[in-house]
Design a protein around this motif. Structure first.
Motif, PDB file in Angstrom:
ATOM      1  N   GLU A  67       0.833  -1.201   0.000  1.00 24.95           N
ATOM      2  CA  GLU A  67       0.000   0.000   0.000  1.00 24.95           C
ATOM      3  C   GLU A  67       0.872   1.257   0.000  1.00 24.95           C
ATOM      4  O   GLU A  67       0.568   2.239  -0.687  1.00 24.95           O
ATOM      5  N   GLY A  68       1.947   1.231   0.779  1.00 24.58           N
ATOM      6  CA  GLY A  68       2.863   2.367   0.796  1.00 24.58           C
ATOM      7  C   GLY A  68       3.532   2.579  -0.544  1.00 24.58           C
ATOM      8  O   GLY A  68       3.792   3.718  -0.956  1.00 24.58           O
ATOM      9  N   THR A  69       3.817   1.481  -1.253  1.00 26.33           N
ATOM     10  CA  THR A  69       4.396   1.584  -2.591  1.00 26.33           C
ATOM     11  C   THR A  69       3.441   2.317  -3.524  1.00 26.33           C
ATOM     12  O   THR A  69       3.838   3.211  -4.291  1.00 26.33           O
ATOM     13  N   ARG A  70       2.165   1.984  -3.437  1.00 26.40           N
ATOM     14  CA  ARG A  70       1.181   2.662  -4.288  1.00 26.40           C
ATOM     15  C   ARG A  70       0.991   4.119  -3.847  1.00 26.40           C
ATOM     16  O   ARG A  70       0.803   5.002  -4.688  1.00 26.40           O
ATOM     17  N   ARG A  71       1.031   4.382  -2.533  1.00 25.79           N
ATOM     18  CA  ARG A  71       0.900   5.771  -2.073  1.00 25.79           C
ATOM     19  C   ARG A  71       2.050   6.625  -2.584  1.00 25.79           C
ATOM     20  O   ARG A  71       1.853   7.776  -3.017  1.00 25.79           O
ATOM     21  N   ASN A  72       3.255   6.084  -2.549  1.00 22.44           N
ATOM     22  CA  ASN A  72       4.408   6.850  -3.011  1.00 22.44           C
ATOM     23  C   ASN A  72       4.400   7.015  -4.521  1.00 22.44           C
ATOM     24  O   ASN A  72       4.868   8.033  -5.044  1.00 22.44           O
ATOM     25  N   TYR A  73       3.863   6.042  -5.231  1.00 25.96           N
ATOM     26  CA  TYR A  73       3.689   6.174  -6.680  1.00 25.96           C
ATOM     27  C   TYR A  73       2.775   7.356  -6.986  1.00 25.96           C
ATOM     28  O   TYR A  73       3.111   8.234  -7.789  1.00 25.96           O
ATOM     29  N   TYR A  74       1.631   7.397  -6.321  1.00 27.03           N
ATOM     30  CA  TYR A  74       0.655   8.446  -6.608  1.00 27.03           C
ATOM     31  C   TYR A  74       0.998   9.774  -5.954  1.00 27.03           C
ATOM     32  O   TYR A  74       0.318  10.775  -6.187  1.00 27.03           O
ATOM     33  N   ALA A  75       2.063   9.812  -5.165  1.00 28.42           N
ATOM     34  CA  ALA A  75       2.549  11.103  -4.662  1.00 28.42           C
ATOM     35  C   ALA A  75       3.206  11.908  -5.774  1.00 28.42           C
ATOM     36  O   ALA A  75       3.398  13.119  -5.644  1.00 28.42           O
ATOM     37  N   GLY A  76       3.553  11.237  -6.865  1.00 31.61           N
ATOM     38  CA  GLY A  76       4.118  11.928  -8.012  1.00 31.61           C
ATOM     39  C   GLY A  76       3.038  12.593  -8.846  1.00 31.61           C
ATOM     40  O   GLY A  76       1.839  12.410  -8.615  1.00 31.61           O
ATOM     41  N   GLU A  77       3.468  13.347  -9.829  1.00 31.37           N
ATOM     42  CA  GLU A  77       2.541  14.071 -10.700  1.00 31.37           C
ATOM     43  C   GLU A  77       2.978  13.902 -12.147  1.00 31.37           C
ATOM     44  O   GLU A  77       4.146  14.074 -12.483  1.00 31.37           O
TER      45      GLU A  77
END
Length: 432
Positions: A67-77
């Motif tokens: 889940e953290g991997t996906r959160r950090n992915y979507y922290a990008g733009e």
């Protein structure tokens, strides 16, 4: 934001240069690329940022979970995320590039060093595609990006040999100008040795941009998390060539919850007025003379003794110690907060994902709390007989082999680098 992972057949096949060429190609084609890096690396992401001028996100299933991997992915733009893999696609004991691709459910483009092969490149790629099931990974290897590949017969031989299940997504031509200098800990940082823009643009012209974008997929969205309350505290963060190993998520978390002010010990800045100090890792050994003369490090000694919370990671630990002896044998006085003398060694002393368990309440965890992180350093620390440690090492090496987190006053220095998803920086802010 659709994504694709560039996974290598092994370390050293040119994943970083391939990633930079893909980022450049996407940008030149009118897309808004977002870079990311599988694994805990700080250096390769600095090269990503030099090309697209935005932070590269850290994706590591050991450090932050799926889940953290996906959160950090979507922290990008952006609209297309390019994830540079670590090592070979399936390599890693607790985390791998394949694990990141599986957590995100995005396809893998295999980066292959084709300098001495044609049809065998296809055989290699097909083996990597079919090995996923045998290794227990739900990973989709969709195509090949051929490194060190000439045009003409060389390129045609690779492309024509690929089976229908694998797409040819371009090549990176052999160009001496695409080599990035390295040293201990890896490549030079991106702001030290950026690739020539015209050379990179020329290499990017051989990437099949539209086919790569068509292959990319959007990962599932992560579950939302509750926002933590903002404090009125002020955190000073060292940021210069000696303290340059900081995950973007760390700065995001600190900035979301406190006022962040940066300072440069190397440049001779004074220690800012603050409620706490964070010293990231980096290369203090390359700037030991400047640090020995730094007014900020002098002030840290006094302020730490007065109870100012100070957190140092790896290079930060080194700067907080009594002394640092460089590889040329020169001994330099440091802040003198922690009872340790640090010496640079000829080969690395630790390289691993780590897990720490807190012996007592400390700056980054409550007693018995567990933290996951990463360590990679060429130094060793000779600690005093009365040294106190905050953590037992469940995995990794730490400072002594079984302990990490040298502590004095309200100062904590670890060889472990921690990610914001671990909760360590929330705990740090809560204790200010």
């Amino acid at each position: 934001m659709r994504g694709v992972v560039l996974g290598g057949t092994a370390s050293g096949v040119g994943k970083t240069v391939a990633t930079l060429a893909v980022l450049r190609a996407l940008d030149d084609a009118g897309y808004d690329p977002q870079p990311a890096k599988a694994g805990p690396d700080f250096i390769d992401p600095s090269h990503h940022e030099a090309v697209v001028e935005k932070p590269s996100r850290t994706l590591d299933t050991w450090l932050v979970g799926e889940e953290g991997t996906r959160r950090n992915y979507y922290a990008g733009e952006g609209d297309v995320c390019v994830v540079e893999g670590m090592m070979g696609l399936y390599d890693g004991t607790v985390a791998s590039t394949a694990g990141v691709a599986e957590a995100l459910d995005v396809p893998v483009v295999l980066v292959v060093d084709a300098s001495a092969g044609m049809q065998s490149v296809a055989a290699t790629a097909l083996g990597f595609r079919e090995y996923a099931e045998a290794a227990g990974f739900d990973v989709d290897v969709v195509g090949v990006l051929a490194q060190q590949t000439h045009g003409g017969r060389h390129e045609r031989g690779i492309r024509d040999a690929l089976p229908e299940s694998l797409d040819y997504l371009g090549r990176i031509p052999p160009m001496g100008e695409l080599e990035i200098p390295d040293r201990h800990l890896g490549l030079h940082m991106g702001d030290e040795s950026p690739l020539d823009r015209d050379t990179l643009k020329s290499a990017a012209e051989h990437v099949a941009v539209e086919r790569l974008v068509d292959a990319a997929r959007e990962p599932p969205r992560p579950a939302p998390v509750d926002a933590r309350a903002r404090t009125e505290k002020r955190v000073a963060v060292a940021a210069d060539a000696a303290f340059c190993f900081e995950y973007p998520a760390t700065r995001d978390r600190l900035g979301d919850r406190a006022a962040v002010v940066t300072f440069s010990p190397v440049a001779g800045d004074d220690l800012p007025d603050c409620d706490g100090v964070y010293l990231p890792g980096g290369y203090p050994e390359l700037h030991a003379e400047a640090l020995a003369d730094s007014p900020a490090l002098d002030a840290l000694g006094d302020r730490a003794a007065d109870g100012l919370p100070v957190l140092g990671e790896c290079g930060g630990l080194m700067a907080l110690s009594e002394s640092l002896t460089t590889s040329d044998g020169e001994r330099h006085g440091m802040a003198g907060v922690l009872p340790a003398d640090v010496t640079m060694r000829e080969r690395y002393q630790a390289l691993d994902h780590v897990e720490l368990v807190a012996r007592e309440d400390t700056l980054t965890a409550d007693a018995d709390g567990s933290l996951r992180g990463h360590e990679f350093h060429y130094s060793s620390a000779d600690v005093g007989t009365d040294a106190r440690f905050a953590f037992d090492v469940e995995r990794g090496s730490g400072i002594t082999g079984d302990a990490d987190g040298l502590t004095e006053y309200d100062t904590l220095g670890t060889y472990a680098h921690l990610h914001a998803e671990s909760g360590a920086f929330d705990a740090f802010l809560d204790r200010l």
